[in-house]
Design a protein around this motif. Structure first.
Motif, PDB file in Angstrom:
ATOM      1  N   LEU A 116       0.835  -1.206   0.000  1.00  0.00           N
ATOM      2  CA  LEU A 116       0.000   0.000   0.000  1.00  0.00           C
ATOM      3  C   LEU A 116       0.866   1.250   0.000  1.00  0.00           C
ATOM      4  O   LEU A 116       0.628   2.182  -0.762  1.00  0.00           O
ATOM      5  CB  LEU A 116      -0.936  -0.005   1.213  1.00  0.00           C
ATOM      6  CG  LEU A 116      -1.776   1.249   1.413  1.00  0.00           C
ATOM      7  CD1 LEU A 116      -2.747   1.437   0.263  1.00  0.00           C
ATOM      8  CD2 LEU A 116      -2.521   1.176   2.733  1.00  0.00           C
ATOM      9  N   LEU A 117       1.886   1.253   0.825  1.00  0.00           N
ATOM     10  CA  LEU A 117       2.786   2.410   0.886  1.00  0.00           C
ATOM     11  C   LEU A 117       3.546   2.598  -0.431  1.00  0.00           C
ATOM     12  O   LEU A 117       3.600   3.708  -0.974  1.00  0.00           O
ATOM     13  CB  LEU A 117       3.768   2.242   2.047  1.00  0.00           C
ATOM     14  CG  LEU A 117       4.784   3.363   2.216  1.00  0.00           C
ATOM     15  CD1 LEU A 117       4.091   4.664   2.595  1.00  0.00           C
ATOM     16  CD2 LEU A 117       5.818   2.981   3.258  1.00  0.00           C
ATOM     17  N   ALA A 118       4.101   1.503  -0.955  1.00  0.00           N
ATOM     18  CA  ALA A 118       4.875   1.597  -2.198  1.00  0.00           C
ATOM     19  C   ALA A 118       3.987   2.023  -3.363  1.00  0.00           C
ATOM     20  O   ALA A 118       4.360   2.906  -4.142  1.00  0.00           O
ATOM     21  CB  ALA A 118       5.550   0.255  -2.498  1.00  0.00           C
ATOM     22  N   ASP A 119       2.817   1.411  -3.479  1.00  0.00           N
ATOM     23  CA  ASP A 119       1.911   1.774  -4.575  1.00  0.00           C
ATOM     24  C   ASP A 119       1.406   3.203  -4.433  1.00  0.00           C
ATOM     25  O   ASP A 119       1.270   3.922  -5.428  1.00  0.00           O
ATOM     26  CB  ASP A 119       0.730   0.807  -4.634  1.00  0.00           C
ATOM     27  CG  ASP A 119       1.133  -0.565  -5.134  1.00  0.00           C
ATOM     28  OD1 ASP A 119       2.238  -0.692  -5.689  1.00  0.00           O
ATOM     29  OD2 ASP A 119       0.333  -1.508  -4.958  1.00  0.00           O
ATOM     30  N   SER A 120       1.123   3.625  -3.212  1.00  0.00           N
ATOM     31  CA  SER A 120       0.649   4.990  -2.984  1.00  0.00           C
ATOM     32  C   SER A 120       1.726   6.013  -3.328  1.00  0.00           C
ATOM     33  O   SER A 120       1.440   7.049  -3.949  1.00  0.00           O
ATOM     34  CB  SER A 120       0.196   5.167  -1.537  1.00  0.00           C
ATOM     35  OG  SER A 120      -0.888   4.307  -1.249  1.00  0.00           O
ATOM     36  N   LEU A 121       2.961   5.737  -2.938  1.00  0.00           N
ATOM     37  CA  LEU A 121       4.053   6.653  -3.269  1.00  0.00           C
ATOM     38  C   LEU A 121       4.290   6.713  -4.775  1.00  0.00           C
ATOM     39  O   LEU A 121       4.475   7.798  -5.340  1.00  0.00           O
ATOM     40  CB  LEU A 121       5.339   6.234  -2.548  1.00  0.00           C
ATOM     41  CG  LEU A 121       5.378   6.523  -1.062  1.00  0.00           C
ATOM     42  CD1 LEU A 121       6.647   5.933  -0.443  1.00  0.00           C
ATOM     43  CD2 LEU A 121       5.309   8.006  -0.786  1.00  0.00           C
ATOM     44  N   LEU A 122       4.263   5.558  -5.409  1.00  0.00           N
ATOM     45  CA  LEU A 122       4.465   5.542  -6.858  1.00  0.00           C
ATOM     46  C   LEU A 122       3.339   6.282  -7.570  1.00  0.00           C
ATOM     47  O   LEU A 122       3.587   7.079  -8.478  1.00  0.00           O
ATOM     48  CB  LEU A 122       4.561   4.104  -7.365  1.00  0.00           C
ATOM     49  CG  LEU A 122       4.836   3.962  -8.855  1.00  0.00           C
ATOM     50  CD1 LEU A 122       6.161   4.632  -9.223  1.00  0.00           C
ATOM     51  CD2 LEU A 122       4.850   2.503  -9.257  1.00  0.00           C
ATOM     52  N   TRP A 123       2.113   6.049  -7.132  1.00  0.00           N
ATOM     53  CA  TRP A 123       0.974   6.767  -7.720  1.00  0.00           C
ATOM     54  C   TRP A 123       1.123   8.275  -7.529  1.00  0.00           C
ATOM     55  O   TRP A 123       0.906   9.057  -8.455  1.00  0.00           O
ATOM     56  CB  TRP A 123      -0.336   6.272  -7.102  1.00  0.00           C
ATOM     57  CG  TRP A 123      -1.525   7.098  -7.492  1.00  0.00           C
ATOM     58  CD1 TRP A 123      -2.230   7.932  -6.700  1.00  0.00           C
ATOM     59  CD2 TRP A 123      -2.124   7.173  -8.792  1.00  0.00           C
ATOM     60  NE1 TRP A 123      -3.224   8.530  -7.421  1.00  0.00           N
ATOM     61  CE2 TRP A 123      -3.182   8.085  -8.714  1.00  0.00           C
ATOM     62  CE3 TRP A 123      -1.846   6.577 -10.009  1.00  0.00           C
ATOM     63  CZ2 TRP A 123      -3.982   8.411  -9.802  1.00  0.00           C
ATOM     64  CZ3 TRP A 123      -2.643   6.900 -11.105  1.00  0.00           C
ATOM     65  CH2 TRP A 123      -3.698   7.801 -10.988  1.00  0.00           C
TER      66      TRP A 123
END
Length: 126
Positions: free
Chosen positions: A67-74
């Motif tokens: 969730l953190l990685a995908d949110s940061l990438l988004w």
């Protein structure tokens, strides 16, 4: 001028305008996306080690870390994209008299898109 001085001048914030700060944010987002591309190539190369190795790597990013990685990438993609659209309009000579308003609209759009995207990602991973 060495690399360190160049990087410091790129990201010096004190006394800079909102437009310069936005350009620095877009540049930083671009650098992070390039690094992500390299990381993604490493990620995909684990397929050569077999399905188990690839699945084990994917499992690392399930749950909160994902969730953190995908949110940061988004967030990085959205910031780079919205500020890129702003730059495209301004550099093409459109809306030059409304540059500040256009830039504020780009940031508001980015914040809204980030919030919606993170909400969707959290819903998918929940």
């Amino acid at each position: 001028m060495g690399l360190r001085e160049v990087l410091e001048s790129w990201f010096r914030l004190k006394g800079r305008s909102l437009e310069h700060l936005s350009f620095a944010a877009r540049r930083l987002a671009g650098i992070i996306m390039a690094l992500y591309l390299l990381l993604h190539l490493v990620d995909i190369s684990t397929l050569a080690l077999g399905e188990e190795a690839y699945s084990a790597l994917l499992n690392l990013f399930s749950g909160r870390l994902g969730l953190l990685a995908d949110s940061l990438l988004w967030s990085i993609l959205v910031i780079h994209g919205t500020l890129g659209v702003y730059s495209a309009f301004v550099e093409a000579g459109y809306f030059l008299q409304h540059r500040r308003t256009l830039l504020v609209m780009a940031w508001i759009s980015a914040i809204m898109l980030i919030a919606i995207g993170v909400w969707v990602i959290a819903g998918v991973l929940a």
